[in-house]
Scaffold this motif. Structure first.
Motif, PDB file in Angstrom:
ATOM      1  N   ALA A  77     -15.541 -20.197 -13.995  1.00  0.00           N
ATOM      2  CA  ALA A  77     -15.897 -20.316 -12.580  1.00  0.00           C
ATOM      3  C   ALA A  77     -16.486 -19.009 -12.063  1.00  0.00           C
ATOM      4  CB  ALA A  77     -14.681 -20.719 -11.760  1.00  0.00           C
ATOM      5  N   ASP A  78     -15.847 -17.899 -12.405  1.00  0.00           N
ATOM      6  CA  ASP A  78     -16.357 -16.599 -11.962  1.00  0.00           C
ATOM      7  C   ASP A  78     -17.744 -16.331 -12.530  1.00  0.00           C
ATOM      8  OD1 ASP A  78     -14.036 -16.238 -10.575  1.00  0.00           O
ATOM      9  OD2 ASP A  78     -13.173 -14.767 -11.947  1.00  0.00           O
ATOM     10  N   ARG A  79     -17.940 -16.705 -13.772  1.00  0.00           N
ATOM     11  CA  ARG A  79     -19.247 -16.486 -14.390  1.00  0.00           C
ATOM     12  C   ARG A  79     -20.320 -17.347 -13.712  1.00  0.00           C
ATOM     13  NH1 ARG A  79     -20.686 -17.506 -20.755  1.00  0.00           N
ATOM     14  NH2 ARG A  79     -22.831 -16.732 -20.679  1.00  0.00           N
ATOM     15  N   MET A  80     -19.973 -18.587 -13.396  1.00  0.00           N
ATOM     16  CA  MET A  80     -20.933 -19.461 -12.723  1.00  0.00           C
ATOM     17  C   MET A  80     -21.291 -18.935 -11.337  1.00  0.00           C
ATOM     18  SD  MET A  80     -19.912 -23.370 -13.647  1.00  0.00           S
ATOM     19  CE  MET A  80     -20.651 -24.129 -15.094  1.00  0.00           C
ATOM     20  N   LEU A  81     -20.289 -18.501 -10.614  1.00  0.00           N
ATOM     21  CA  LEU A  81     -20.535 -17.987  -9.267  1.00  0.00           C
ATOM     22  C   LEU A  81     -21.401 -16.738  -9.315  1.00  0.00           C
ATOM     23  CD1 LEU A  81     -16.944 -18.555  -7.889  1.00  0.00           C
ATOM     24  CD2 LEU A  81     -18.987 -19.734  -7.084  1.00  0.00           C
ATOM     25  N   ALA A  82     -21.125 -15.856 -10.269  1.00  0.00           N
ATOM     26  CA  ALA A  82     -21.893 -14.617 -10.379  1.00  0.00           C
ATOM     27  C   ALA A  82     -23.343 -14.887 -10.773  1.00  0.00           C
ATOM     28  CB  ALA A  82     -21.236 -13.685 -11.397  1.00  0.00           C
ATOM     29  N   ALA A  83     -23.569 -15.945 -11.565  1.00  0.00           N
ATOM     30  CA  ALA A  83     -24.922 -16.261 -12.038  1.00  0.00           C
ATOM     31  C   ALA A  83     -25.692 -17.157 -11.078  1.00  0.00           C
ATOM     32  CB  ALA A  83     -24.839 -16.925 -13.413  1.00  0.00           C
ATOM     33  N   GLY A  84     -25.073 -17.550  -9.966  1.00  0.00           N
ATOM     34  CA  GLY A  84     -25.741 -18.465  -9.053  1.00  0.00           C
ATOM     35  C   GLY A  84     -25.776 -19.886  -9.549  1.00  0.00           C
ATOM     36  N   ALA A  85     -24.880 -20.213 -10.499  1.00  0.00           N
ATOM     37  CA  ALA A  85     -24.825 -21.564 -11.059  1.00  0.00           C
ATOM     38  C   ALA A  85     -23.915 -22.487 -10.269  1.00  0.00           C
ATOM     39  CB  ALA A  85     -24.340 -21.497 -12.505  1.00  0.00           C
ATOM     40  N   ARG A 103     -32.484 -26.669  -8.498  1.00  0.00           N
ATOM     41  CA  ARG A 103     -33.028 -26.440  -9.844  1.00  0.00           C
ATOM     42  C   ARG A 103     -32.532 -25.112 -10.405  1.00  0.00           C
ATOM     43  NH1 ARG A 103     -38.030 -26.544  -8.612  1.00  0.00           N
ATOM     44  NH2 ARG A 103     -38.289 -28.791  -8.872  1.00  0.00           N
ATOM     45  N   SER A 104     -32.510 -24.062  -9.598  1.00  0.00           N
ATOM     46  CA  SER A 104     -32.054 -22.760 -10.093  1.00  0.00           C
ATOM     47  C   SER A 104     -30.575 -22.811 -10.467  1.00  0.00           C
ATOM     48  CB  SER A 104     -32.306 -21.681  -9.040  1.00  0.00           C
ATOM     49  OG  SER A 104     -31.479 -21.860  -7.905  1.00  0.00           O
ATOM     50  N   MET A 105     -29.768 -23.561  -9.702  1.00  0.00           N
ATOM     51  CA  MET A 105     -28.353 -23.685 -10.017  1.00  0.00           C
ATOM     52  C   MET A 105     -28.135 -24.407 -11.337  1.00  0.00           C
ATOM     53  SD  MET A 105     -26.720 -24.585  -6.275  1.00  0.00           S
ATOM     54  CE  MET A 105     -25.049 -24.795  -6.917  1.00  0.00           C
ATOM     55  N   THR A 106     -28.825 -25.507 -11.537  1.00  0.00           N
ATOM     56  CA  THR A 106     -28.611 -26.284 -12.762  1.00  0.00           C
ATOM     57  C   THR A 106     -29.127 -25.544 -13.989  1.00  0.00           C
ATOM     58  OG1 THR A 106     -30.678 -27.497 -12.364  1.00  0.00           O
ATOM     59  CG2 THR A 106     -28.652 -28.491 -11.546  1.00  0.00           C
ATOM     60  N   THR A 107     -30.214 -24.783 -13.830  1.00  0.00           N
ATOM     61  CA  THR A 107     -30.732 -24.003 -14.957  1.00  0.00           C
ATOM     62  C   THR A 107     -29.730 -22.929 -15.378  1.00  0.00           C
ATOM     63  OG1 THR A 107     -33.014 -24.375 -14.257  1.00  0.00           O
ATOM     64  CG2 THR A 107     -32.622 -22.524 -15.742  1.00  0.00           C
ATOM     65  N   ALA A 108     -29.174 -22.224 -14.390  1.00  0.00           N
ATOM     66  CA  ALA A 108     -28.191 -21.184 -14.692  1.00  0.00           C
ATOM     67  C   ALA A 108     -26.931 -21.784 -15.304  1.00  0.00           C
ATOM     68  CB  ALA A 108     -27.844 -20.409 -13.420  1.00  0.00           C
ATOM     69  N   ALA A 109     -26.498 -22.929 -14.784  1.00  0.00           N
ATOM     70  CA  ALA A 109     -25.292 -23.575 -15.317  1.00  0.00           C
ATOM     71  C   ALA A 109     -25.511 -24.060 -16.744  1.00  0.00           C
ATOM     72  CB  ALA A 109     -24.889 -24.741 -14.414  1.00  0.00           C
ATOM     73  N   ALA A 110     -26.702 -24.572 -17.041  1.00  0.00           N
ATOM     74  CA  ALA A 110     -26.992 -25.062 -18.390  1.00  0.00           C
ATOM     75  C   ALA A 110     -26.947 -23.929 -19.404  1.00  0.00           C
ATOM     76  CB  ALA A 110     -28.354 -25.747 -18.412  1.00  0.00           C
ATOM     77  N   ARG A 111     -27.414 -22.737 -19.009  1.00  0.00           N
ATOM     78  CA  ARG A 111     -27.362 -21.588 -19.930  1.00  0.00           C
ATOM     79  C   ARG A 111     -25.921 -21.227 -20.254  1.00  0.00           C
ATOM     80  NH1 ARG A 111     -31.908 -19.437 -16.926  1.00  0.00           N
ATOM     81  NH2 ARG A 111     -30.449 -18.315 -15.573  1.00  0.00           N
ATOM     82  N   ILE A 112     -25.058 -21.255 -19.244  1.00  0.00           N
ATOM     83  CA  ILE A 112     -23.652 -20.922 -19.466  1.00  0.00           C
ATOM     84  C   ILE A 112     -22.987 -21.965 -20.361  1.00  0.00           C
ATOM     85  CG2 ILE A 112     -21.413 -20.677 -18.315  1.00  0.00           C
ATOM     86  CD1 ILE A 112     -22.977 -19.483 -15.929  1.00  0.00           C
ATOM     87  N   ALA A 113     -23.299 -23.239 -20.123  1.00  0.00           N
ATOM     88  CA  ALA A 113     -22.704 -24.311 -20.925  1.00  0.00           C
ATOM     89  C   ALA A 113     -23.137 -24.234 -22.376  1.00  0.00           C
ATOM     90  CB  ALA A 113     -23.091 -25.664 -20.330  1.00  0.00           C
ATOM     91  N   ALA A 114     -24.370 -23.741 -22.616  1.00  0.00           N
ATOM     92  CA  ALA A 114     -24.893 -23.691 -23.985  1.00  0.00           C
ATOM     93  C   ALA A 114     -24.312 -22.537 -24.791  1.00  0.00           C
ATOM     94  CB  ALA A 114     -26.416 -23.582 -23.961  1.00  0.00           C
TER      95      ALA A 114
END
Length: 443
Positions: free
Chosen positions: A371-379, A404-415
């Motif tokens: 969660a912290d990583r997602m928040l910091a990355a704008g995901a 779009r920017s949120m989902t892109t950042a979240a996808a990188r974290i998930a991968a």
């Protein structure tokens, strides 16, 4: 010798001997308890014998036993099973769980190619006789416990039979570590029984090492490596057709106390987006009818009743099992439940893998790192209450670039966690017999 005849793991430990004696004394009363749970839908009435360790059907060849208590643990085991199956074609798997829901979802989500290699049983209750019957019948070559399932009779009984044990995706809260710390000798016996311990975070690893798991190391969270949640194409097409072009706010895996806040957010947001559809998917689907009564002031439809959202539906209660993959695919923004109340939050990566913008309440202790990583990355966006939820949802639902920017950042974290199942599988393989010597079981 069997674990019953030579309980070496218990010798010299009065608390463990007391637990062993207490569970043995309680055994005659447990059928009544199981029957009561079965009437409430928490046990499968046709399979209660498995809780006594009965029903073994050991396949030929090497057998790996994996145990995960509930839905999250059993689902996180799937990519691990896939990795092990690819590496060891002769390996067979026994998966035990403690809940009906976990068993049902495992059957639904197990890849068809693995169906013939994986058997499911309900875990035996932690009674010496039940455990001995289970271990004697299955004779696993190694056992993997997922997250935090620590049952003394089961763990020490397996160790006494020479079954190599692993604890993976391990987590231990500060409170649990403090509790185990009050019985250090017991903790050393139990956590020291595991030959392989892989924790989710370094904090978890430190706590486990202090309790006797000297080799504990932190590799990450298997839940972060799960495959995208599935959805049937025909069901998805029907739901999309019913929704049309309406903006959709999803509240996924909600807990008591959250739904009224979500309904308030819907009311605020609907002033700006009059055609808004809010979908509420309770973590426990059986709460659907009660939610319908609580939210009776809204135009509402229940999915469990076979209804699809109509043009006038304001809130759609998706009180069905295993359909989050469907719901994330139709949502324009999703609040991950368990985070508006002090529950600790559910897994935000399920939404990330399906391209759904993520909103998180203030309570995300169950997934602090991610969660912290997602928040910091704008995901993801943090929301404190119903008003903040309405504001954040409006921002995402009306801002294509932001979504779009949120989902892109979240996808990188998930991968990022994609290679963890293979790495973990290689470590577990070291506990198994070599292919030339496999198949007899360590019993």
């Amino acid at each position: 010798m069997s674990a019953v005849a030579a309980p070496g793991g218990w010798r010299g430990s009065l608390p463990l001997l007391a637990w062993r004696a207490a569970t043995s004394l309680a055994a005659p009363l447990l059928p009544l308890w199981l029957a009561r749970r079965a009437r409430r839908g928490k046990e499968d009435p046709a399979r209660l014998r498995e809780r006594r360790g009965e029903g073994a059907d050991r396949p030929a060849g090497p057998l790996l036993w994996l145990h995960g208590a509930s839905v999250g643990e059993s689902q996180s085991a799937l990519p691990l099973i896939e990795a092990l199956a690819a590496s060891r074609p002769a390996l067979r798997f026994l998966v035990t769980t403690g809940t009906v829901t976990a068993a049902r979802l495992l059957a639904e989500r197990l890849p068809p190619a693995l169906a013939g290699r994986v058997q499911h049983r309900y875990a035996p209750l932690d009674v010496p006789a039940h455990v001995a019957r289970f271990l004697e019948g299955w004779r696993p070559d190694a056992a993997v416990f997922i997250e935090s399932e620590i049952w003394p009779n089961l763990i020490l009984g397996a160790a006494a039979r020479g079954v190599p044990l692993a604890l993976v995706n391990a987590r231990l809260s500060a409170g649990s570590a403090q509790g185990w710390g009050r019985a250090p000798a017991v903790a050393r016996r139990l956590f020291g029984a595991f030959r392989l311990v892989i924790a989710q975070t370094e904090t978890d690893a430190e706590r486990l090492r202090a309790l006797g798991a000297e080799s504990a190391r932190a590799w990450g969270n298997l839940k972060f490596a799960a495959r995208p949640l599935p959805a049937r194409e025909d069901t998805l097409a029907a739901l999309r057709a019913a929704i049309g072009a309406r903006p959709v706010l999803l509240a996924a895996s909600t807990h008591p106390g959250e739904e009224t806040q979500i309904a308030e957010a819907h009311g605020l947001l609907a002033r700006r987006l009059p055609d808004l559809l809010t979908i509420i998917a309770p973590r426990h689907p059986e709460r659907g009818p009660a939610l319908a009564r609580d939210l009776a002031s809204y135009r509402l439809a229940l999915r469990s009743a076979g209804a699809l959202p109509g043009p006038e539906t304001e809130i759609y209660v998706a009180d069905t099992l295993g359909e989050l993959g469907l719901l994330y695919r139709v949502a324009g923004a999703a609040l991950v439940g368990g985070s508006l109340v002090p529950h600790g939050g559910q897994n935000p990566l399920e939404a990330a893998r399906l391209g759904c913008p993520i909103l998180l309440g203030p309570h995300t202790a169950n997934f602090t790192v991610i969660a912290d990583r997602m928040l910091a990355a704008g995901a993801a966006l943090r929301v404190a209450d119903s008003a903040a939820l309405a504001e954040a949802a409006h921002l995402v639902l009306t801002g294509t670039d932001r979504a779009r920017s949120m989902t892109t950042a979240a996808a990188r974290i998930a991968a990022d966690a994609g290679a963890l199942p293979e790495r973990m599988a290689a470590a577990i393989e070291s506990l198994l017999p070599t292919p030339s010597g496999a198949g007899a079981g360590p019993g």
